[in-house]
Design a protein around this motif. Structure first.
Motif, short mmCIF file in Angstrom:
data_model
loop_
_atom_site.label_atom_id
_atom_site.label_comp_id
_atom_site.label_asym_id
_atom_site.label_seq_id
_atom_site.Cartn_x
_atom_site.Cartn_y
_atom_site.Cartn_z
N ASN A 190 0.86 -1.18 0.00
CA ASN A 190 0.00 0.00 0.00
C ASN A 190 0.90 1.23 0.00
O ASN A 190 1.44 1.62 1.02
CB ASN A 190 -0.90 -0.03 1.24
N LEU A 191 1.06 1.84 -1.16
CA LEU A 191 1.93 2.99 -1.32
C LEU A 191 1.14 4.20 -1.79
O LEU A 191 0.04 4.07 -2.32
CB LEU A 191 3.04 2.67 -2.32
N GLU A 192 1.73 5.36 -1.58
CA GLU A 192 1.12 6.60 -2.06
C GLU A 192 -0.26 6.80 -1.46
O GLU A 192 -1.17 7.33 -2.12
CB GLU A 192 1.01 6.59 -3.58
N GLY A 193 -0.44 6.41 -0.18
CA GLY A 193 -1.74 6.61 0.45
C GLY A 193 -2.85 5.89 -0.26
O GLY A 193 -4.01 6.29 -0.21
N GLY A 194 -2.51 4.79 -0.92
CA GLY A 194 -3.53 3.99 -1.58
C GLY A 194 -3.50 4.09 -3.08
O GLY A 194 -4.21 3.35 -3.77
N ASP A 195 -2.66 4.99 -3.64
CA ASP A 195 -2.58 5.10 -5.10
C ASP A 195 -2.00 3.82 -5.70
O ASP A 195 -2.35 3.43 -6.81
CB ASP A 195 -1.71 6.30 -5.49
N ILE A 196 -1.05 3.23 -4.97
CA ILE A 196 -0.50 1.95 -5.42
C ILE A 196 -0.93 0.90 -4.40
O ILE A 196 -0.50 0.93 -3.25
CB ILE A 196 1.03 1.99 -5.51
#
Length: 971
Positions: free
Chosen positions: A922-928
Motif C-alpha cells: 500500500n503505497l502513495e496513500g492507496g494510489d499503489i
C-alpha cells in the motif's frame, strides 16, 4: 542522495534524490512512497546466531569476533549508587537536561519557600510548653534555624537525585533582597487599589489562630457535623403570601443548616427568586410551613411526616416578608433574594449569617445587614453571644448549647449527624470556621478578567488543568493575604493607636524596603517604631516621643511570598518563565498567586507553559503525607535502608526512571514492585547497551562507516526506524510527556533491537572478517543506534548516559553527554519504500518461524514462492540469486538457505510444511495497492552444522562452510 538502486525509466533516480526514497527496480515512478502498516516479528529466536558465543570453546575460537567491552551488564547492591556518585558532575532535572542538549541556555535557579505556618507550628510543637513564653523574635530565630537545616538537607538530596542547577546561587524567601522585592510588589498593588483592608468573613483556623487562604485548606470527607432543620416563624408575610394563608395556623419558614453554631449570628433568610415555593400543611402538627416546591417530598420524608401542599407561588413573591429569629425574640430576619441559593440540598431557604459566610457577606453588603462576629480567634463564642454561649467552643459545646436553645424555643424540627466534606487546616489537621475579621485582601475581581484572557495563551499540560485553574479563580471572591503569625514578611503598615486608621505611602515603603534589603525583615520586630519611619514622615505623626502609630502585627500569606518569585528570578520586567511545574494542588496556590501578582504588577502572565502533576500514593493506593508518617524516603530508595535485604539500594536512575515512566498527571503508586520493575527495565537497557558497545569495538565511525546507500537493507531499515524513534522521542520531550519517552525506548530496545535486529545480525558481526563491508555496514548502524539511544534517555537516566560515554571505544576523551548536543539523525535515513521490502519479508519469516516453535531455524531450508508482480520484485532485491545461504533475505529468515521462486517448485520431499499468506503493498496513500500471495515451504536442511559459525551450511560436520573457510583462510 542516491539510493544505490537503479530504477527503470528516466527521472526515477532524480526522484529518489528529491524524495529520499528507496526505489526498487522495475517499479512505476511514484513520489512519496509510504509503507503499509509495519509488522515486526518480536519472537525470540533460538539458533546458530544465539549459540555463536559458545563457539569460542572450539578450535576456531580465535577467529570469531565476539563482543568486547568492560561495560558491566548489571550493577549489584551498592555498585549502582556508588557508580552514580562516580559519574556525577553538575546535574539537573529531565526537562532542563533535554532543553540544554537542544542547545538552549537554561536559567534554573532553585529556590526555597522558607516562611509560613508549617515551619512555625513545627518549631513551637517541638518546644512544647516553653513556646508560650517566647517573643516574636525568638520564634523567628528558631524558625529560621529550622528552615536553614531543612534547606541544606534537601539541597544535598536534590543534588544526589541528579538535579542539575546553580546550587551556589539559590534564592530563599527569607533573604532580605527577596523580601524587599516582595514588599515593592505589595506596594505597587496597593497603590493601584488592588490591595485593601476590610472587615470580611475568611477561613479561620482556631488551632493556628490565623486566617487561611483556600490553598491552605484540605477537605476531610469524613467530617461529622450536626445538621438541623429549624423553624423561622413568619412575622410579616408578603402580600402574595398573606393571600395564601388564612391566619388561623402558625406559619414558619423551614431552614436546614450543617452549622447550627452560626444561628446566633443570623440576620436574614434567603430565597431564590426564580424558583417555585409552596405552603404545606404538616400531617403531624397541623402547622403550615414554607419551603421550595421541589423539596416538599424529600424534606417530609426526612422529618418522618407528610406534607399537604396548600398552594404554590414564585420566590419573587416573598419580597418584603420577614421572619422572627428562632430564639432571639427581638431580632427580625428579613426574607431576601439571593443567587447562591440552590435546590441540591436542604429546603431551598438559606439561613444567612453575614459574619460566617462569603455569600452571606455579599447579601449583607447589598442590604446593609449587621456583620457582627460573635466568635473570637480561638473559635470560642464571645461575651456578645450572651451568657448561655460565651466561652464555649463553637464546633464543640457551643453547637450543643445552640441546639438546646432551639429546642427550648420549640423551633427545632430535627437534628441528625451528617458525614460530609469539610475544610481543615492543612497543617494542624483540625477543622476551620468562617468568621469575619479585619484583614488585608487582594481585589482579584479587578484583575480576574485579564488573568483569564492571558491564561488562554499559556500552554497547560495536561490541557484540563486550564479549566480547573479558571474554575478555582471563579470560585474565589477575594484573596486574603494577611496572617496573624510572626514567621513571615510583615505587612508594612502602621496602625493608629486609637483610631481605625493606618499609614502607608511611598515614603514609608521606600524607607522600609531599604532597611529590609540591608538587614532583612527582622527589623520590623527589632527596631523601635520611630526608626521604621523616615524622618520626614515621623515629624508629621507625632515625632519620636509622641508617635501616634505602631507597626502592624500581620504578616503576608506565604502564597504571596512564593507568588512573587517571578520578580526575583526572572531578569527584566518583560520576562516570562518558559515553564512552571508543580503539583495539581498549586492550581489554587503557587500557579494562581504567581499569575495574579504578575498580572496586577505588570499585566503579564509569569509563565508560558504550566505542567501539573499528581501525587505519589503508597502501594495500596493510600495518600502519603509527612503528618501520617507514611512517606517513602527517596534517600532510602537510592541508598537503601538499614536492612538492605528489605530495602535495597536502587540508585537515583531507578528513581528517575520510575518518575519519568509514571503518568505524572495523575496519582502514581510507589512500591517495591514498581521499583523492581524499573530496575529490571534499566538492566535490560544495560544489556542492550552492552551488546552495542561490545560490537562497535575496533570500529572507527570516521574511517570505517559505510555510506547509507551501500549498507545492507536491514541496516538501512533500522536507521529508518531510528529516525522515526528520534522524532517521536523529541516530540514527547517537547510535550513533557516523559512517560511516552520511556515507553518508546522500552519498545525499541526490547522489540526492534533485542528480539529482532540483534538476533539477525550476530552471525554477520561474529563470523565475517573484521573489516568486511557487510560487517562494517552493521557496525555503522549499531554506532548510530548507540548514539541516538544514549541521547534519548540521558535526560531521564543521566548517570547511565555518562557511564556509557566512558565506555564508547572510539571516543578517546569522553565529554559529558550533556555537552555534546541532542539526538542527531539524517534525512537520508528516512526511506518509506524500504518498509515494504523488510516487512513483507518479515511476514514470511513470521510464517516460517511460527511453524517451528522452539527449534533452531538454521536446521531448516526455506523456499519462498511469490506470484510475479510487485511483491516478487521487492523481495528479489534482498536475494538476487535463486538460492543462497548468505543473502540478505536468508539472513533475515535465519534459515540454512533460502530459495526464491516465482512459480511452484517442480518437486519437493514429503517431509515439508507449506504455509500460505498474502501481503498488501500500500503505497502513495492507496494510489499503489497490490495484494500478492506467497507460499513458504519449510523442510529440514540436508547440510551439516559448521563447527565455526554453527550454521547448517557445511557439507560435513568436520568441515567449515564456504563462508567460514574463506574467512579463516584470510586470517
Amino acid at each position: 542522495m542516491r539510493c544505490g538502486l537503479r530504477p527503470r525509466g528516466p527521472g526515477a533516480a532524480a526522484l529518489a534524490v528529491a524524495r529520499n526514497l528507496w526505489v526498487p527496480p522495475r517499479l512505476p515512478r511514484r513520489p512519496g512512497w509510504r509503507g503499509a502498516t509495519r509488522r515486526l516479528l518480536v519472537r525470540s529466536v533460538t539458533g546458530a546466531s544465539n549459540q555463536l558465543q559458545n563457539s569460542s570453546n572450539g578450535s576456531y575460537r580465535d577467529t570469531v569476533l565476539l563482543p568486547q567491552t568492560s561495560f558491566p551488564m548489571k550493577l549489584l547492591g551498592r555498585q549502582q549508587p556508588d557508580t552514580e556518585l562516580g559519574v556525577q558532575q553538575i546535574l539537573k532535572d529531565i526537562a532542563n537536561r533535554y532543553h540544554m542538549m537542544r542547545g538552549s541556555k537554561i536559567h534554573f535557579v532553585p529556590g526555597w519557600d522558607c516562611h509560613g505556618l508549617p515551619i512555625e507550628i513545627k518549631v513551637l510543637s517541638e518546644l512544647g510548653g516553653k513556646a508560650q513564653n517566647l517573643s516574636a523574635m525568638e520564634i523567628r530565630e528558631k524558625a529560621r534555624s529550622f528552615a536553614k537545616a531543612a534547606i541544606e538537607k534537601q539541597k544535598s538530596a536534590f543534588i544526589r537525585w541528579g538535579i542539575m542547577a546553580d546550587w551556589n546561587n539559590c534564592y530563599y524567601t527569607f533573604d532580605g533582597r527577596y523580601e524587599a522585592r516582595q514588599l515593592r510588589i505589595f506596594y505597587e498593588m496597593y497603590d493601584k487599589g488592588l490591595i485593601y483592608r476590610s472587615y470580611k468573613p475568611v477561613f479561620w483556623s482556631p488551632s493556628s489562630r490565623t486566617a487561611l487562604a483556600e490553598a491552605e485548606l484540605e477537605y476531610n470527607p469524613e467530617h461529622v457535623s450536626c445538621s438541623v432543620y429549624v423553624k423561622f416563624p413568619l412575622l410579616k408575610p408578603s402580600p402574595k403570601l398573606a393571600s395564601l394563608i388564612d391566619g388561623s395556623s402558625p406559619v414558619s419558614f423551614l431552614v436546614w443548616t450543617t452549622q447550627p453554631w452560626t444561628i446566633p449570628a443570623n440576620q436574614a433568610v434567603c430565597y431564590m427568586p426564580e424558583s417555585k415555593y409552596a405552603v404545606v400543611k404538616c400531617s403531624k402538627s397541623g402547622d403550615l410551613y414554607v419551603l421550595a416546591a421541589d423539596k416538599v417530598t424529600s424534606v417530609a420524608s426526612t422529618l418522618e411526616t407528610t406534607f399537604e401542599v396548600i398552594s404554590t407561588f414564585s420566590g419573587v413573591d416573598l419580597e418584603d416578608g420577614t421572619c422572627a429569629h428562632p430564639f432571639i425574640s427581638e431580632r427580625v430576619s428579613p426574607l431576601l433574594p439571593a443567587s447562591h441559593v440552590t435546590m441540591t440540598k436542604g429546603t431551598g431557604l438559606v439561613h444567612t449569617a453575614p459574619a460566617h459566610g462569603m455569600e452571606d457577606y455579599s447579601v449583607a453588603s447589598q442590604h446593609s445587614l449587621s456583620m457582627d462576629c460573635l466568635v473570637n480567634e480561638d473559635g470560642v463564642f464571645t461575651d456578645a453571644a450572651g451568657p448561655e454561649l460565651q466561652n464555649k467552643a463553637v464546633l464543640e459545646e457551643g453547637t450543643d448549647a445552640v441546639i438546646k436553645m432551639l429546642q427550648a424555643a420549640k423551633n427545632l424540627l430535627k437534628e441528625e449527624k451528617l458525614v460530609h466534606s469539610y475544610p481543615y487546616d492543612w497543617r494542624t489537621k483540625k477543622p476551620v470556621v468562617i468568621r469575619a475579621s479585619k484583614q488585608w485582601f487582594v481585589n482579584i475581581m479587578d484583575i480576574k478578567t485579564t488573568a483569564k484572557e492571558l491564561l488562554k495563551k499559556v500552554k497547560f499540560i495536561p490541557g484540563s488543568a486550564l479549566n480547573a485553574m479558571v474554575e478555582m479563580m471563579d470560585r474565589r471572591p477575594y484573596w486574603c493575604i494577611s496572617r496573624q503569625r510572626v514567621w513571615g514578611v510583615p505587612i508594612p503598615v502602621f496602625h493608629h493607636k486609637t483610631k481605625d486608621e493606618f499609614l502607608i505611602n511611598s515614603q514609608t515603603i521606600e524607607h522600609i524596603i531599604k532597611l529590609v534589603e540591608e538587614h532583612g525583615s527582622d527589623i520590623w520586630w527589632t527596631l523601635p517604631p520611630e526608626q521604621l519611619l523616615p524622618k520626614e514622615v515621623l515629624s508629621q505623626v507625632g515625632g519620636p516621643d509622641a508617635l501616634e502609630y505602631v507597626p502592624g502585627q500581620d504578616i503576608l500569606d506565604i502564597w504571596f511570598d512564593s507568588g512573587t518569585s517571578w520578580s526575583y528570578v526572572l531578569p527584566g520586567t518583560d520576562q516570562r518563565a518558559d515553564l512552571y511545574l508543580e503539583g495539581k494542588d498549586q492550581l489554587g496556590g503557587w500557579f494562581q498567586s504567581s499569575l495574579l501578582t504578575s498580572v496586577a504588577a505588570r499585566n503579564k502572565s509569569p509563565f508560558k507553559t504550566v505542567v501539573v502533576h499528581g501525587f505519589t500514593l503508597g502501594e495500596k493506593g493510600e495518600k502519603m503525607s509527612k503528618s501520617l508518617g507514611n512517606v517513602t524516603d527517596p534517600d532510602v530508595v537510592i541508598n537503601g535502608g538499614q536492612d538492605q535485604s528489605k530495602e535495597p539500594p536502587y540508585g537515583a536512575d531507578v528513581l528517575r526512571w520510575w518518575v519519568a515512566e509514571s503518568n505524572v498527571f495523575t496519582e502514581v503508586i510507589i512500591s517495591p514492585f514498581v521499583l523492581n520493575a524499573a530496575r529490571d527495565d534499566i538492566n535490560k537497557l544495560r544489556n542492550t547497551l552492552r551488546f552495542l558497545l561490545g560490537n562497535v569495538a575496533g570500529f572507527n565511525p570516521e574511517t570505517d562507516s559505510v555510506p547509507v546507500n551501500n549498507m545492507y537493507f536491514i541496516d538501512q531499515y533500522m536507521l529508518h526506524l531510528l529516525q522515526d524513534l528520534a522524532n517521536k522521542i523529541t516530540d514527547s520531550y517537547k510535550q513533557y510527556d516523559f512517560g511516552k519517552v520511556v515507553r518508546l525506548l522500552r519498545a525499541f530496545y526490547t522489540r526492534e533491537l533485542s528480539n529482532f535486529y540483534f538476533s539477525i545480525i550476530k552471525d554477520r558481526l561474529y563470523c565475517e572478517n573484521a573489516d568486511d563491508p557487510k560487517r562494517r555496514s552493521c557496525q555503522t548502524a549499531l554506532a548510530e543506534i548507540l548514539d541516538v539511544m544514549v541521547r534519548s534517555f540521558a535526560p531521564i537516566l543521566p548517570h547511565l548516559a555518562e557511564e556509557v560515554f566512558q565506555y564508547v571505544p572510539y571516543i578517546k576523551e569522553p565529554k559529558s553527554v550533556f555537552r555534546t548536543g541532542w539526538i542527531r539523525t539524517s534525512s537520508i535515513w528516512k526511506k518509506p519504500g524500504l518498509e515494504e521490502a523488510i516487512e513483507s519479508a518479515c511476514a514470511m519469516r513470521d510464517s516460517f518461524l511460527g511453524s517451528i516453535p522452539g527449534r533452531n531455524a538454521a536446521e531448516y531450508e526455506v523456499i519462498i514462492v511469490i506470484e510475479p508482480g510487485l511483491l516478487f520484485e521487492i523481495i528479489e532485491m534482498l536475494q538476487a540469486e535463486e538460492t543462497s545461504s548468505t543473502s540478505q533475505l536468508n539472513e533475515l529468515m535465519m534459515a540454512s538457505q533460502t530459495t526464491l521462486l516465482s512459480q511452484e517448485p517442480r518437486a519437493v520431499t514429503a517431509d515439508v510444511t507449506e504455509l500460505r499468506g498474502t501481503f498488501l503493498i500500500n503505497l502513495e496513500g492507496g494510489d499503489i495497492r497490490e495484494e500478492s500471495s506467497y507460499k513458504v515451504i519449510v523442510m529440514p536442511t540436508t547440510k551439516e552444522k559448521c563447527p565455526r559459525c554453527w550454521k547448517y551450511t557445511a557439507e560435513s560436520s568436520d568441515t567449515l562452510c564456504p563462508r567460514c573457510a574463506e574467512v579463516v583462510r584470510g586470517k
